[in-house]
Write an enzyme that holds these catalytic residues in place. Structure first.
Site, PDB file in Angstrom:
ATOM      1  N   ASP A  67      55.002  72.024  60.320  1.00  0.00           N
ATOM      2  CA  ASP A  67      54.631  70.970  59.386  1.00  0.00           C
ATOM      3  C   ASP A  67      53.786  69.893  60.061  1.00  0.00           C
ATOM      4  O   ASP A  67      52.911  69.295  59.431  1.00  0.00           O
ATOM      5  CB  ASP A  67      55.886  70.344  58.777  1.00  0.00           C
ATOM      6  CG  ASP A  67      56.549  71.257  57.753  1.00  0.00           C
ATOM      7  OD1 ASP A  67      55.874  72.181  57.261  1.00  0.00           O
ATOM      8  OD2 ASP A  67      57.734  71.046  57.431  1.00  0.00           O
ATOM      9  N   GLY A  68      54.030  69.646  61.353  1.00  0.00           N
ATOM     10  CA  GLY A  68      53.218  68.671  62.072  1.00  0.00           C
ATOM     11  C   GLY A  68      51.756  69.070  62.127  1.00  0.00           C
ATOM     12  O   GLY A  68      50.859  68.234  61.988  1.00  0.00           O
ATOM     13  N   ASN A  97      53.007  62.318  54.761  1.00  0.00           N
ATOM     14  CA  ASN A  97      54.462  62.155  54.685  1.00  0.00           C
ATOM     15  C   ASN A  97      54.882  60.708  54.499  1.00  0.00           C
ATOM     16  O   ASN A  97      55.469  60.359  53.479  1.00  0.00           O
ATOM     17  CB  ASN A  97      55.136  62.697  55.956  1.00  0.00           C
ATOM     18  CG  ASN A  97      55.603  64.124  55.820  1.00  0.00           C
ATOM     19  OD1 ASN A  97      55.478  64.726  54.762  1.00  0.00           O
ATOM     20  ND2 ASN A  97      56.152  64.671  56.885  1.00  0.00           N
ATOM     21  N   ASP A  98      54.588  59.882  55.505  1.00  0.00           N
ATOM     22  CA  ASP A  98      55.149  58.535  55.471  1.00  0.00           C
ATOM     23  C   ASP A  98      54.414  57.565  56.378  1.00  0.00           C
ATOM     24  O   ASP A  98      53.758  57.951  57.341  1.00  0.00           O
ATOM     25  CB  ASP A  98      56.635  58.560  55.860  1.00  0.00           C
ATOM     26  CG  ASP A  98      56.913  59.395  57.115  1.00  0.00           C
ATOM     27  OD1 ASP A  98      56.146  59.275  58.083  1.00  0.00           O
ATOM     28  OD2 ASP A  98      57.873  60.179  57.113  1.00  0.00           O
ATOM     29  N   LYS A 137      66.125  42.021  57.436  1.00  0.00           N
ATOM     30  CA  LYS A 137      66.226  42.346  58.851  1.00  0.00           C
ATOM     31  C   LYS A 137      66.717  43.783  58.940  1.00  0.00           C
ATOM     32  O   LYS A 137      67.729  44.138  58.340  1.00  0.00           O
ATOM     33  CB  LYS A 137      67.204  41.411  59.559  1.00  0.00           C
ATOM     34  CG  LYS A 137      66.699  39.992  59.759  1.00  0.00           C
ATOM     35  CD  LYS A 137      67.707  39.179  60.554  1.00  0.00           C
ATOM     36  CE  LYS A 137      67.193  37.770  60.806  1.00  0.00           C
ATOM     37  NZ  LYS A 137      68.176  36.963  61.580  1.00  0.00           N
ATOM     38  N   TYR A 190      61.435  62.165  57.418  1.00  0.00           N
ATOM     39  CA  TYR A 190      62.139  61.035  58.031  1.00  0.00           C
ATOM     40  C   TYR A 190      62.933  60.241  56.995  1.00  0.00           C
ATOM     41  O   TYR A 190      64.063  59.797  57.247  1.00  0.00           O
ATOM     42  CB  TYR A 190      61.108  60.142  58.729  1.00  0.00           C
ATOM     43  CG  TYR A 190      61.651  59.155  59.732  1.00  0.00           C
ATOM     44  CD1 TYR A 190      62.980  59.164  60.134  1.00  0.00           C
ATOM     45  CD2 TYR A 190      60.807  58.206  60.304  1.00  0.00           C
ATOM     46  CE1 TYR A 190      63.455  58.256  61.067  1.00  0.00           C
ATOM     47  CE2 TYR A 190      61.269  57.298  61.243  1.00  0.00           C
ATOM     48  CZ  TYR A 190      62.598  57.322  61.610  1.00  0.00           C
ATOM     49  OH  TYR A 190      63.060  56.426  62.534  1.00  0.00           O
ATOM     50  N   LEU A 224      64.434  61.245  54.369  1.00  0.00           N
ATOM     51  CA  LEU A 224      65.689  61.935  54.049  1.00  0.00           C
ATOM     52  C   LEU A 224      66.742  61.641  55.114  1.00  0.00           C
ATOM     53  O   LEU A 224      67.913  61.387  54.796  1.00  0.00           O
ATOM     54  CB  LEU A 224      65.439  63.434  53.937  1.00  0.00           C
ATOM     55  CG  LEU A 224      66.656  64.305  53.591  1.00  0.00           C
ATOM     56  CD1 LEU A 224      67.151  63.977  52.190  1.00  0.00           C
ATOM     57  CD2 LEU A 224      66.300  65.786  53.688  1.00  0.00           C
ATOM     58  N   GLN A 229      52.204  60.330  63.918  1.00  0.00           N
ATOM     59  CA  GLN A 229      51.136  60.828  64.791  1.00  0.00           C
ATOM     60  C   GLN A 229      50.103  59.768  65.146  1.00  0.00           C
ATOM     61  O   GLN A 229      49.562  59.778  66.253  1.00  0.00           O
ATOM     62  CB  GLN A 229      50.460  62.037  64.132  1.00  0.00           C
ATOM     63  CG  GLN A 229      51.416  63.219  63.965  1.00  0.00           C
ATOM     64  CD  GLN A 229      50.782  64.393  63.248  1.00  0.00           C
ATOM     65  OE1 GLN A 229      49.707  64.277  62.651  1.00  0.00           O
ATOM     66  NE2 GLN A 229      51.440  65.544  63.283  1.00  0.00           N
TER      67      GLN A 229
END
Length: 295
Positions: A72-73, A146-147, A174, A189, A191, A247
């Protein structure tokens, strides 16, 4: 539906398994009399390939289809480069989970053959645009399939920030950080941090706090067209980071603003005709099978 003629191949470097799969894929495509183009970085470790080579940018301009061999990366990196060109992307899994690269190596010829014969599903996946600003100056920009994650970097201290959605103040907080994820990234991440799984067809963004110092803090799902603004507290003593898909990274200073919104370009992700999202979740996440032992 126009047939695919010019096929690009992108692969993850540093893996003999990936190279073996690329060799198989190359032979299969050539045997079907298709024009095969290798990403230049992969071509360097495949001596004697005898094929046209180019960068990812050029590949997006000249290919009808790009096949990504890796995990997936690898797909995340390819997606950010190729989405703007609207070229469809197909994944062969040589990683671990394989939410995005869903063809197994042992079914390469069968499944890729089906796709080349026109038997496939196309999904549109949107990406996020992240802008880091210091006053009126741009300090960095990144895309994410993704995020986008605000986190303390090497520090173990909490981050203090304010969150705004479409110009409206939501809260100050915070926390160890904040994850802003697409439906595609909801099984990554986000999830792990307690966020919900969102079907890829949803036009929504999920905001997931990371270990917030507030018992009532929970993930929020907002409209996919929302503009999010995160203001890093000017009173902080650390310099947090913004990471796109884990990344690409940018360093923020106290008082900086991170603006996140949907990009207009979408990734065209191709799946085999029998693709089943819930089956993938069940397999990859270890969900229970049917009662009585059925599939």
């Amino acid at each position: 539906m126009e047939p695919f003629r010019n096929i690009g191949i992108i692969g993850r470097l540093g893996s003999t398994q990936v190279l073996d799969t690329i060799r198989r894929l190359k032979k299969f495509l050539i045997d079907r009399h298709l024009h095969v183009i290798l990403e230049d970085t992969i071509a360097e470790v495949l001596p004697g390939h005898g094929l046209q080579t180019c960068s990812r940018k050029i590949m997006g301009e000249i290919c009808d289809l790009v096949v990504v061999v890796g995990g997936d990366g690898s797909m995340l990196g390819a997606a950010r480069a190729l989405a703007r060109h609207k070229v469809p992307v197909l994944g062969i899994n040589r990683g671990s989970l394989g939410f995005l690269t869903d063809i197994r190596p042992d079914e390469l010829e069968a499944k890729v053959g089906e796709v080349l014969d026109g038997q496939y599903i196309v999904e549109s996946r949107f990406l996020l645009d992240a802008q880091v600003r210091r006053g009126i100056d741009s300090m960095g920009q990144g895309d994410a399939l993704n995020d986008v994650v605000l986190h303390p970097g090497k520090s173990t201290r909490m981050i203090e920030f304010e969150l705004y959605i479409d110009g409206q103040f939501v809260c100050s907080q915070k926390a160890d950080g904040l994850i802003v994820a697409t439906p595609t990234g909801s099984t990554a991440y986000a999830l792990s941090a307690g966020g919900p799984i969102m079907h890829p067809k949803l036009d929504a963004i999920v905001i997931v706090p990371m270990y917030p110092h507030m018992l009532s803090s929970r993930p929020i799902v907002v409209d996919g067209n929302s503009e999010l603004k995160i203001v890093v507290s000017p009173n902080m003593q650390i310099y947090p980071q913004v990471s796109c898909d884990g990344q690409n990274h940018f360093t923020c200073a106290p008082g900086d603003t991170v603006t996140i919104s949907k990009k207009p370009q979408k990734l065209r992700l191709i799946h085999p005709i029998d693709h089943n999202y819930y089956e993938i979740c069940r397999t990859k996440l270890g969900w229970g099978s049917r009662l009585g032992g059925g599939d």
